[in-house]
Design a protein around this motif. Structure first.
Motif, PDB file in Angstrom:
ATOM      1  N   MET A  34      46.517  41.982  49.087  1.00 13.43           N
ATOM      2  CA  MET A  34      47.083  40.636  49.186  1.00 13.43           C
ATOM      3  C   MET A  34      48.556  40.757  49.568  1.00 13.43           C
ATOM      4  O   MET A  34      48.878  41.173  50.661  1.00 13.43           O
ATOM      5  N   LEU A  35      49.459  40.400  48.657  1.00 16.15           N
ATOM      6  CA  LEU A  35      50.875  40.509  48.999  1.00 16.15           C
ATOM      7  C   LEU A  35      51.341  41.954  49.075  1.00 16.15           C
ATOM      8  O   LEU A  35      52.348  42.249  49.722  1.00 16.15           O
ATOM      9  N   HIS A  36      50.614  42.858  48.424  1.00 15.32           N
ATOM     10  CA  HIS A  36      51.038  44.255  48.399  1.00 15.32           C
ATOM     11  C   HIS A  36      49.858  45.175  48.655  1.00 15.32           C
ATOM     12  O   HIS A  36      48.780  44.987  48.099  1.00 15.32           O
ATOM     13  N   ASN A  37      50.102  46.180  49.488  1.00 18.62           N
ATOM     14  CA  ASN A  37      49.111  47.230  49.700  1.00 18.62           C
ATOM     15  C   ASN A  37      49.590  48.516  49.031  1.00 18.62           C
ATOM     16  O   ASN A  37      50.675  48.561  48.448  1.00 18.62           O
ATOM     17  N   TRP A  38      48.766  49.547  49.107  1.00 22.20           N
ATOM     18  CA  TRP A  38      49.141  50.799  48.434  1.00 22.20           C
ATOM     19  C   TRP A  38      50.436  51.391  48.992  1.00 22.20           C
ATOM     20  O   TRP A  38      51.218  51.997  48.266  1.00 22.20           O
ATOM     21  N   GLY A  39      50.651  51.190  50.286  1.00 17.09           N
ATOM     22  CA  GLY A  39      51.888  51.714  50.873  1.00 17.09           C
ATOM     23  C   GLY A  39      53.122  51.061  50.286  1.00 17.09           C
ATOM     24  O   GLY A  39      54.111  51.737  49.968  1.00 17.09           O
ATOM     25  N   ASP A  40      53.080  49.731  50.126  1.00 18.14           N
ATOM     26  CA  ASP A  40      54.202  49.007  49.503  1.00 18.14           C
ATOM     27  C   ASP A  40      54.457  49.535  48.096  1.00 18.14           C
ATOM     28  O   ASP A  40      55.600  49.766  47.688  1.00 18.14           O
ATOM     29  N   GLN A 148      48.605  32.591  43.434  1.00 20.65           N
ATOM     30  CA  GLN A 148      49.444  33.450  42.605  1.00 20.65           C
ATOM     31  C   GLN A 148      48.611  34.186  41.551  1.00 20.65           C
ATOM     32  O   GLN A 148      48.809  35.388  41.323  1.00 20.65           O
ATOM     33  N   LEU A 149      47.688  33.485  40.903  1.00 20.29           N
ATOM     34  CA  LEU A 149      46.811  34.142  39.929  1.00 20.29           C
ATOM     35  C   LEU A 149      46.005  35.255  40.572  1.00 20.29           C
ATOM     36  O   LEU A 149      45.875  36.355  40.022  1.00 20.29           O
ATOM     37  N   ALA A 150      45.449  34.972  41.735  1.00 21.92           N
ATOM     38  CA  ALA A 150      44.644  35.980  42.420  1.00 21.92           C
ATOM     39  C   ALA A 150      45.475  37.212  42.762  1.00 21.92           C
ATOM     40  O   ALA A 150      44.986  38.350  42.687  1.00 21.92           O
ATOM     41  N   ASN A 151      46.743  37.005  43.122  1.00 26.43           N
ATOM     42  CA  ASN A 151      47.604  38.147  43.437  1.00 26.43           C
ATOM     43  C   ASN A 151      47.899  38.992  42.211  1.00 26.43           C
ATOM     44  O   ASN A 151      47.941  40.224  42.293  1.00 26.43           O
ATOM     45  N   ALA A 152      48.119  38.365  41.077  1.00 29.51           N
ATOM     46  CA  ALA A 152      48.322  39.135  39.849  1.00 29.51           C
ATOM     47  C   ALA A 152      47.073  39.935  39.519  1.00 29.51           C
ATOM     48  O   ALA A 152      47.147  41.121  39.156  1.00 29.51           O
ATOM     49  N   ALA A 153      45.914  39.310  39.679  1.00 28.27           N
ATOM     50  CA  ALA A 153      44.654  39.989  39.388  1.00 28.27           C
ATOM     51  C   ALA A 153      44.409  41.150  40.332  1.00 28.27           C
ATOM     52  O   ALA A 153      43.910  42.211  39.926  1.00 28.27           O
ATOM     53  N   GLU A 154      44.773  40.981  41.585  1.00 30.11           N
ATOM     54  CA  GLU A 154      44.557  42.049  42.568  1.00 30.11           C
ATOM     55  C   GLU A 154      45.322  43.319  42.188  1.00 30.11           C
ATOM     56  O   GLU A 154      44.864  44.435  42.442  1.00 30.11           O
ATOM     57  N   LEU A 155      46.464  43.144  41.550  1.00 29.03           N
ATOM     58  CA  LEU A 155      47.280  44.298  41.177  1.00 29.03           C
ATOM     59  C   LEU A 155      46.721  45.061  39.983  1.00 29.03           C
ATOM     60  O   LEU A 155      47.113  46.204  39.738  1.00 29.03           O
ATOM     61  N   VAL A 156      45.824  44.436  39.212  1.00 32.30           N
ATOM     62  CA  VAL A 156      45.250  45.128  38.044  1.00 32.30           C
ATOM     63  C   VAL A 156      43.730  45.243  38.148  1.00 32.30           C
ATOM     64  O   VAL A 156      43.069  45.542  37.157  1.00 32.30           O
ATOM     65  N   ARG A 157      43.181  45.047  39.353  1.00 28.67           N
ATOM     66  CA  ARG A 157      41.723  45.047  39.463  1.00 28.67           C
ATOM     67  C   ARG A 157      41.124  46.400  39.096  1.00 28.67           C
ATOM     68  O   ARG A 157      39.957  46.481  38.726  1.00 28.67           O
ATOM     69  N   GLY A 158      41.922  47.465  39.153  1.00 30.93           N
ATOM     70  CA  GLY A 158      41.419  48.776  38.778  1.00 30.93           C
ATOM     71  C   GLY A 158      41.690  49.144  37.324  1.00 30.93           C
ATOM     72  O   GLY A 158      41.344  50.254  36.888  1.00 30.93           O
TER      73      GLY A 158
END
Length: 395
Positions: A34-40, A148-158
């Motif tokens: 989403m707003l951030h990938n692994w490279g970021d 915004q909620l989805a972006n927070a979730a994407e960062l902790v999906r693992g």
């Protein structure tokens, strides 16, 4: 359309008959994407560990924010109201800021307490929230807080403790119906009645939900609306007039420029979030239609730096009967307002594409290092963007 990922199928044997038609393969989404990938994330991790600016300054801005502390206690509600009687949506945007900021700290520094905190917040809302309501402003809540909620979730999906399935169900059942309802019906109003940001936040929420749930149809819905939607959030309506200034820079008048500058700058953040999420999934909306969004960002930036820009009278239909209204001059209201939206745009256009983005760049560095929710006042405008672009986008 969302690119289909994965390994390409083997080439058909020469002169073999065409295979029978079959359904398209499932979409393959990049995660985090989403707003951030692994490279970021990795770049921020390495640079902060090395104590290098501007990343370190961005990191210090994050760690100083009260929302970024692992002691944050969530306050989930079954019903969120924005607009009308019983408003309580500030509870949600504060918890989102805390979830996102703790998720950033976990990703960048690896501190388990912050990852656990982000998960605790998101799990609490996933198991509690059932309704977003209110007057027409409920659509703003569903849009802004949805992506915004989805972006927070994407960062902790693992994260092992995160109930991703429950969170996905909440996003699809609580947020998506309102997002879709707005883009398809616009609250039964004239198609031009609502400002660009109303469409944009709902487009961004649909895109984010599509990525979070690996749902290509939702993702494609947002991309298609950006390109050709009927409302003011589609790129041609959001940027209705194009110009070139005396120095040769291309500009695009933003749809809300005659309204005020706070909402114009907000638009840079909402459309920027949409473009960044698409970029991380392989779609370049940033450059769509001859970089029309960049022209708008240059325009908004130049005016908010205190310089003059051209303006064409903007006329639209309002209400349910499309009663005509016009704005004959650009608005000076909230001119120069600080919002953390510019780093994302500068580091894309200037450092990924190597373009001269003079005015965007000046705005970016005039507000650096960027903070996030809690750094720009207590009202909703300070939480319309997740922020921390200096930390996460500097290149």
């Amino acid at each position: 359309m969302h690119p289909r990922g994965g390994r390409a199928p083997p080439a058909a044997a020469p002169r073999a008959p065409a295979p029978p038609p079959r359904p398209p393969a499932p979409a393959s989404f990049t995660h985090p994407g989403m707003l951030h990938n692994w490279g970021d994330i990795n770049r921020a991790k390495v640079r902060v560990a090395a104590g290098t600016d501007p990343w370190l300054s961005g990191w210090n801005k994050l760690t100083a924010n009260s929302h970024a502390q692992s002691t944050w206690t969530p306050n989930p509600q079954a019903t969120i109201v924005r607009g009308g009687t019983g408003e309580n949506y500030g509870i949600l945007y504060n918890d989102i800021a805390a979830a996102y900021q703790n998720a950033l700290r976990w990703n960048v520094a690896g501190t388990s307490a912050h990852g656990d905190c982000a998960v605790r917040i998101l799990n609490a809302w996933a198991s509690t929230l059932t309704t977003v309501t209110g007057n027409a402003d409920r659509f703003l809540a569903a849009g802004i807080y949805g992506w915004q909620l989805a972006n927070a979730a994407e960062l902790v999906r693992g994260h092992a403790g995160f109930d991703l399935a429950a969170f996905q169900r909440m996003m699809v059942s609580v947020f998506y119906p309102l997002n879709n309802q707005f883009l398809t019906g616009h609250n039964d109003a004239c198609i031009t009645n609502y400002w660009a940001n109303w469409d944009l936040c709902n487009m961004a929420s649909i895109m984010a939900i599509g990525i979070l749930t690996d749902d290509a149809a939702k993702y494609d819905q947002a991309v298609s609306y950006f390109k050709s939607g009927a409302g003011n959030g589609s790129i041609g309506h959001a940027v209705p007039y194009l110009y070139t200034d005396s120095a040769g820079y291309a500009f695009g008048q933003w749809q809300e420029s005659g309204r005020d500058q706070a909402h114009s700058i907000m638009g840079m953040g909402q459309m920027g979030a949409l473009c960044e999420m698409a970029w991380n999934q392989g779609d370049d909306l940033y450059s769509y239609d001859n970089r029309r969004f960049m022209k708008a960002a240059q325009y908004v930036a130049k005016y908010n730096l205190g310089q003059d820009v051209p303006y064409t009278t903007y006329t639209w239909g309002s209400g349910q009967n499309c009663a005509q209204q016009s704005q004959t001059a650009i608005s000076t209201a909230s001119r120069g307002q600080v919002r953390p939206v510019w780093a994302m745009l500068h580091y894309h256009y200037n450092r990924r594409l190597y373009l001269d983005d003079q005015y965007i760049a000046q705005m970016c560095f005039s507000v650096a290092p960027e903070g996030g929710g809690g750094d720009y006042g207590s009202t909703s405008g300070g939480y319309d963007q997740l922020g921390f672009g200096t930390l996460m986008y500097a290149k």
